[in-house]
Design a protein around this motif. Structure first.
Motif, PDB file in Angstrom:
ATOM      1  N   GLN A   1       0.836  -1.210   0.000  1.00  0.00           N
ATOM      2  CA  GLN A   1       0.000   0.000   0.000  1.00  0.00           C
ATOM      3  C   GLN A   1       0.867   1.254   0.000  1.00  0.00           C
ATOM      4  O   GLN A   1       0.643   2.178  -0.786  1.00  0.00           O
ATOM      5  CB  GLN A   1      -0.919   0.000   1.218  1.00  0.00           C
ATOM      6  CG  GLN A   1      -1.817   1.249   1.301  1.00  0.00           C
ATOM      7  CD  GLN A   1      -2.437   1.419   2.672  1.00  0.00           C
ATOM      8  OE1 GLN A   1      -1.888   0.939   3.664  1.00  0.00           O
ATOM      9  NE2 GLN A   1      -3.562   2.109   2.736  1.00  0.00           N
ATOM     10  N   ARG A   2       1.867   1.271   0.851  1.00  0.00           N
ATOM     11  CA  ARG A   2       2.725   2.453   0.947  1.00  0.00           C
ATOM     12  C   ARG A   2       3.519   2.678  -0.328  1.00  0.00           C
ATOM     13  O   ARG A   2       3.859   3.800  -0.669  1.00  0.00           O
ATOM     14  CB  ARG A   2       3.672   2.316   2.145  1.00  0.00           C
ATOM     15  CG  ARG A   2       2.977   2.354   3.483  1.00  0.00           C
ATOM     16  CD  ARG A   2       3.971   2.489   4.628  1.00  0.00           C
ATOM     17  NE  ARG A   2       4.836   1.342   4.758  1.00  0.00           N
ATOM     18  CZ  ARG A   2       4.552   0.243   5.455  1.00  0.00           C
ATOM     19  NH1 ARG A   2       3.380   0.171   6.079  1.00  0.00           N
ATOM     20  NH2 ARG A   2       5.408  -0.754   5.549  1.00  0.00           N
TER      21      ARG A   2
ATOM     22  N   ALA B   1      -1.463  -5.486  -3.787  1.00  0.00           N
ATOM     23  CA  ALA B   1      -1.796  -5.780  -2.393  1.00  0.00           C
ATOM     24  C   ALA B   1      -3.112  -6.556  -2.301  1.00  0.00           C
ATOM     25  O   ALA B   1      -3.224  -7.527  -1.543  1.00  0.00           O
ATOM     26  CB  ALA B   1      -1.892  -4.480  -1.590  1.00  0.00           C
ATOM     27  N   ILE B   2      -4.099  -6.155  -3.087  1.00  0.00           N
ATOM     28  CA  ILE B   2      -5.394  -6.848  -3.063  1.00  0.00           C
ATOM     29  C   ILE B   2      -5.242  -8.270  -3.575  1.00  0.00           C
ATOM     30  O   ILE B   2      -5.783  -9.223  -2.999  1.00  0.00           O
ATOM     31  CB  ILE B   2      -6.428  -6.061  -3.892  1.00  0.00           C
ATOM     32  CG1 ILE B   2      -6.688  -4.696  -3.237  1.00  0.00           C
ATOM     33  CG2 ILE B   2      -7.719  -6.856  -4.040  1.00  0.00           C
ATOM     34  CD1 ILE B   2      -7.527  -3.754  -4.082  1.00  0.00           C
TER      35      ILE B   2
ATOM     36  N   PRO C   1      -3.759   6.002  -4.576  1.00  0.00           N
ATOM     37  CA  PRO C   1      -2.372   5.593  -4.745  1.00  0.00           C
ATOM     38  C   PRO C   1      -1.432   6.501  -3.968  1.00  0.00           C
ATOM     39  O   PRO C   1      -1.597   7.715  -3.929  1.00  0.00           O
ATOM     40  CB  PRO C   1      -2.142   5.725  -6.258  1.00  0.00           C
ATOM     41  CG  PRO C   1      -3.518   5.601  -6.860  1.00  0.00           C
ATOM     42  CD  PRO C   1      -4.436   6.240  -5.863  1.00  0.00           C
TER      43      PRO C   1
ATOM     44  N   SER D   1      -8.248   3.341  -0.615  1.00  0.00           N
ATOM     45  CA  SER D   1      -7.241   4.398  -0.532  1.00  0.00           C
ATOM     46  C   SER D   1      -6.830   4.855  -1.918  1.00  0.00           C
ATOM     47  O   SER D   1      -6.979   4.138  -2.903  1.00  0.00           O
ATOM     48  CB  SER D   1      -6.013   3.904   0.233  1.00  0.00           C
ATOM     49  OG  SER D   1      -5.389   2.860  -0.478  1.00  0.00           O
TER      50      SER D   1
ATOM     51  N   GLU E   1      -9.202  -0.653   3.899  1.00  0.00           N
ATOM     52  CA  GLU E   1      -8.488   0.623   3.829  1.00  0.00           C
ATOM     53  C   GLU E   1      -7.664   0.704   2.540  1.00  0.00           C
ATOM     54  O   GLU E   1      -7.627   1.733   1.874  1.00  0.00           O
ATOM     55  CB  GLU E   1      -7.578   0.775   5.039  1.00  0.00           C
ATOM     56  CG  GLU E   1      -8.311   0.946   6.353  1.00  0.00           C
ATOM     57  CD  GLU E   1      -7.351   0.984   7.539  1.00  0.00           C
ATOM     58  OE1 GLU E   1      -6.130   1.053   7.301  1.00  0.00           O
ATOM     59  OE2 GLU E   1      -7.817   0.939   8.690  1.00  0.00           O
ATOM     60  N   ILE E   2      -7.014  -0.402   2.202  1.00  0.00           N
ATOM     61  CA  ILE E   2      -6.203  -0.424   0.976  1.00  0.00           C
ATOM     62  C   ILE E   2      -7.097  -0.282  -0.249  1.00  0.00           C
ATOM     63  O   ILE E   2      -6.790   0.458  -1.191  1.00  0.00           O
ATOM     64  CB  ILE E   2      -5.391  -1.730   0.901  1.00  0.00           C
ATOM     65  CG1 ILE E   2      -4.347  -1.771   2.012  1.00  0.00           C
ATOM     66  CG2 ILE E   2      -4.709  -1.875  -0.466  1.00  0.00           C
ATOM     67  CD1 ILE E   2      -3.620  -3.105   2.135  1.00  0.00           C
ATOM     68  N   SER E   3      -8.241  -0.974  -0.245  1.00  0.00           N
ATOM     69  CA  SER E   3      -9.144  -0.965  -1.396  1.00  0.00           C
ATOM     70  C   SER E   3      -9.698   0.430  -1.671  1.00  0.00           C
ATOM     71  O   SER E   3      -9.933   0.796  -2.830  1.00  0.00           O
ATOM     72  CB  SER E   3     -10.311  -1.936  -1.158  1.00  0.00           C
ATOM     73  OG  SER E   3      -9.833  -3.250  -0.952  1.00  0.00           O
TER      74      SER E   3
ATOM     75  N   GLY F   1       2.377   2.181  -3.207  1.00  0.00           N
ATOM     76  CA  GLY F   1       1.464   2.544  -4.274  1.00  0.00           C
ATOM     77  C   GLY F   1       1.005   1.374  -5.116  1.00  0.00           C
ATOM     78  O   GLY F   1       0.382   1.557  -6.165  1.00  0.00           O
TER      79      GLY F   1
ATOM     80  N   ARG G   1      -1.462  -0.859  -4.984  1.00  0.00           N
ATOM     81  CA  ARG G   1      -2.732  -1.247  -4.374  1.00  0.00           C
ATOM     82  C   ARG G   1      -3.295  -2.518  -5.013  1.00  0.00           C
ATOM     83  O   ARG G   1      -3.776  -3.416  -4.315  1.00  0.00           O
ATOM     84  CB  ARG G   1      -3.723  -0.096  -4.508  1.00  0.00           C
ATOM     85  CG  ARG G   1      -5.075  -0.373  -3.876  1.00  0.00           C
ATOM     86  CD  ARG G   1      -5.953   0.853  -3.932  1.00  0.00           C
ATOM     87  NE  ARG G   1      -6.081   1.346  -5.303  1.00  0.00           N
ATOM     88  CZ  ARG G   1      -6.825   2.393  -5.663  1.00  0.00           C
ATOM     89  NH1 ARG G   1      -7.484   3.051  -4.738  1.00  0.00           N
ATOM     90  NH2 ARG G   1      -6.900   2.779  -6.912  1.00  0.00           N
ATOM     91  N   THR G   2      -3.228  -2.616  -6.340  1.00  0.00           N
ATOM     92  CA  THR G   2      -3.758  -3.801  -7.026  1.00  0.00           C
ATOM     93  C   THR G   2      -3.015  -5.052  -6.592  1.00  0.00           C
ATOM     94  O   THR G   2      -3.618  -6.103  -6.334  1.00  0.00           O
ATOM     95  CB  THR G   2      -3.635  -3.626  -8.550  1.00  0.00           C
ATOM     96  OG1 THR G   2      -4.343  -2.445  -8.939  1.00  0.00           O
ATOM     97  CG2 THR G   2      -4.217  -4.831  -9.278  1.00  0.00           C
TER      98      THR G   2
END
Length: 642
Positions: free
Chosen positions: A216-217, A224-225, A258, A256, A252-254, A219, A221-222
């Motif tokens: 997540q940090r 991470a999911i 980028p 957030s 939170e990640i979903s 950037g 995000r995809t």
């Protein structure tokens, strides 16, 4: 801080991974202490027990309970303890151990250096330093922890609590190092350390959250999911459920946006009783939060030994990898799109990831490999550029070889043979003559190892051997496997000539990382040693096999080859009559086979145990080996033990 090379250090001990001991001789040269040097006493387990004790001192009564067999009278017990102390002094000098009527004490780290104590000392020192100064210390500590699990092979009840404490320290070390890498802007290194942590502890939610929070940090995000979904599926497969806290993190990640920069961790959390470096708390208000929502029955299930890794970023999923924007038309008149060089580069990265996972013994990649093969085949159908097609054929051949080399069942041999033959055809279409030769070599190896057809294997290898004079590494590997055929044909002169040729080539060529080997041979000086030990066993020279195998670090082999190496070492000890050591390495081979899915090795131990019983009627070690192998085999693969 005392290091192994300190002039005052006389003994070096490896407690992380395979237990190994070295001592300095009169010329100040390190020499290994092998198992026979300890004799038939209990000196070796007593030595290990004292090394793992704070202050290296234990009472006589505690040693008797933990090390010596139960039911001995006082006279016999005193005799055993006396012999242990005498053997330790004989091996390492009179300063190595101090005894009294009530306790036994080993010399400290300045005389007997151990890697476990060194790693713990590095972490303690790093805690008192600023991040930049702490970085090299934590890197060294992680390198030591990375040698393997503490006290491998130890069976005493006393070792369980120690191993659990070491695993907590190890996890804390990885978390701290990943945190510093982020703070220093070393994102690739941070990603690798979090990935390694998640691979070591696939059922540990702290490791999962650390990886998710990093992605997540960064950037991603995809990614991470997708990583979360892979982990969740694994938890479900093991009958577990992710905690509400972890699920909230995903939400939170979903939702957030980028992230454009890396900042201090907020979501990573570890249990309060673990070692935490003080500077990890700076700008990280959530790092010590207790994961209260983890169910009590899930605690203690955080150290799964499968070392399962997950594909992430580009390697997360093969299907749909080639996005529409990555396709291009090769000419204005063409109605058929073709993959771009960037798309093929992505496919190459995934192939490389699969190879790395296969070498680590990951048994979860079979379906992913199938999907990846289908993706490459589909890309070939829509690509007409000849240069790109040749590259796609090469990737297809490599992926098919990875699938062929993946752990398998005996019933899968026909499928593996077909995969190997398809890889030969794909390599031929790619125009890579060396890859084609390597694929033929792997097919010959299949005939040698699985079908035991020496004639056909020899025929294939002889043909390929004449075509590989330009590629020395490939020629060295083929010479090495041909030496194995010669050993089984009891042709010792030919075996020795081929072994010498392989060693000459290995010495001359640069040693590259095995994951970068495009032909998947794992050809190296270490692999030559393993083949050499196996060859000497086939030639009936157990002592020569022992001299080679017992002095090599089998853990440096790829995980998918370690089970066979431990099996050869067990056979060697059986041939030498050292049945207790044989049982230990047989168990290690079986355990490794189970982790890597190499179940085809299990029936060998039943056969081996039957052979021991023929020589030593009623031998308990043979019974233990057979029963353990039998209990680990699937019902359809049961082999009768006499």
């Amino acid at each position: 801080m005392v290091g192994k090379e300190d002039p005052l250090v006389h003994v070096s001990v490896r407690l992380l991974g395979i237990f190994q001991v070295e001592r300095k001789n009169e010329q100040d040269v390190w020499e290994p202490i092998d198992a026979p040097a300890w004799g038939s006493t209990y000196a070796r387990p007593l030595f290990r027990r004292l090394l793992c004790t704070p202050g290296r001192c234990l009472s006589r009564e505690q040693l008797i309970r933990d090390v010596l067999p139960a039911g001995r009278d006082d006279v016999t017990t005193d005799h055993y303890l006396h012999k242990c102390a005498y053997k330790i002094r004989q091996l390492f000098g009179k300063e190595a151990i101090t005894t009294s009527s009530v306790s036994y004490r080993l010399a400290d780290q300045t005389y007997i250096w151990s890697d476990l104590e060194a790693a713990e000392t590095l972490m303690q020192k790093a805690e008192r330093l600023e991040r930049k100064q702490a970085l090299p210390l934590l890197e060294e500590a992680c390198k030591l922890f990375g040698r393997g699990e503490a006290l491998e092979g130890e069976t005493g009840q006393w070792h369980h609590a120690i191993c659990a404490a070491v695993e907590r320290e190890k996890k804390s070390c990885y978390l701290a190092l990943g945190h510093i890498y982020e703070q220093q802007g070393m994102l690739w290194s941070a990603e690798k350390i979090y990935r390694d942590l998640a691979a070591l502890y696939p059922l540990d939610e702290a490791a999962l959250c650390a990886q998710l929070a990093f992605l997540q940090r960064a950037g991603m995000r995809t990614e991470a999911i997708a990583y979360y979904e892979q982990a969740r599926a694994y938890f479900v497969e093991e009958g577990l459920e992710l905690s509400a806290e972890t699920q909230r993190l995903l939400k939170e990640i979903s939702h957030s946006l980028p992230v454009q920069e890396i900042f201090a961790p907020q979501a990573a959390s570890i249990p309060k009783n673990e070692v935490v470096l003080s500077w990890m708390l700076a700008q990280s208000p959530g790092i010590l939060e207790e994961k209260a929502s983890i169910k009590p029955e899930q605690k203690g299930q955080n150290m799964d030994q499968s070392r399962r890794d997950f594909l992430f970023t580009l390697g997360m999923v093969s299907t749909g990898l080639i996005a529409t924007q990555d396709l291009h038309y090769e000419s204005d008149n063409s109605s058929l799109p073709g993959a771009s060089e960037a798309s093929i580069g992505n496919l190459a990265i995934i192939t490389h990831q699969f190879r790395a996972m296969q070498r680590r013994g990951d048994i979860s990649i079979a379906q992913g490999l199938k999907t990846h093969i289908e993706t490459i085949q589909g890309t070939l159908e829509i690509t007409s550029n000849e240069k790109l097609r040749r590259e796609l054929w090469r990737l297809l051949a490599q992926t098919q070889l990875i699938a062929r080399l993946n752990p398998h069942k005996r019933s899968d041999l026909a499928r593996l043979k077909t995969l190997n033959e398809m890889a030969i055809a794909a390599a031929r279409n790619s125009g890579d003559v060396f890859l084609e030769a390597a694929a033929v070599g792997h097919l010959a190896h299949l005939y040698l190892r699985e079908y035991h057809d020496l004639s056909k294997a020899s025929q294939f290898f002889e043909d390929v051997y004449q075509k590989t004079h330009i590629c020395q590494a490939l020629r060295g590997w083929i010479a090495l496997v041909m030496s194995s055929i010669a050993a089984r044909q009891e042709d010792r002169p030919k075996c020795e000539v081929l072994m010498a040729e392989a060693m000459d080539i290995a010495i001359q060529i640069p040693q590259t990382p095995q994951n970068d080997d495009p032909y998947f041979t794992d050809f190296s000086i270490l692999s030559i040693s393993m083949f050499g030990g196996n060859n000497w066993l086939a030639l009936g020279q157990a002592r020569k096999a022992y001299e080679i195998l017992s002095t090599r670090n089998i853990e440096e082999l790829s995980a998918n080859r370690q089970a066979s190496a431990f099996y050869d070492l067990a056979r060697t000890y059986i041939a030498l009559g050292e049945l207790e050591e044989a049982q230990k390495y047989a168990f290690r081979s079986i355990d490794t086979a189970l982790v890597t899915g190499n179940n085809s090795i299990l029936p060998r131990f039943i056969t081996l145990a039957n052979a021991i019983q023929e020589k030593y009627s009623g031998e308990p070690h043979a019974t233990a080996i057979a029963e353990y192998a039998q209990s680990c085999m699937p019902m359809k693969g049961k082999v009768q033990y006499v």
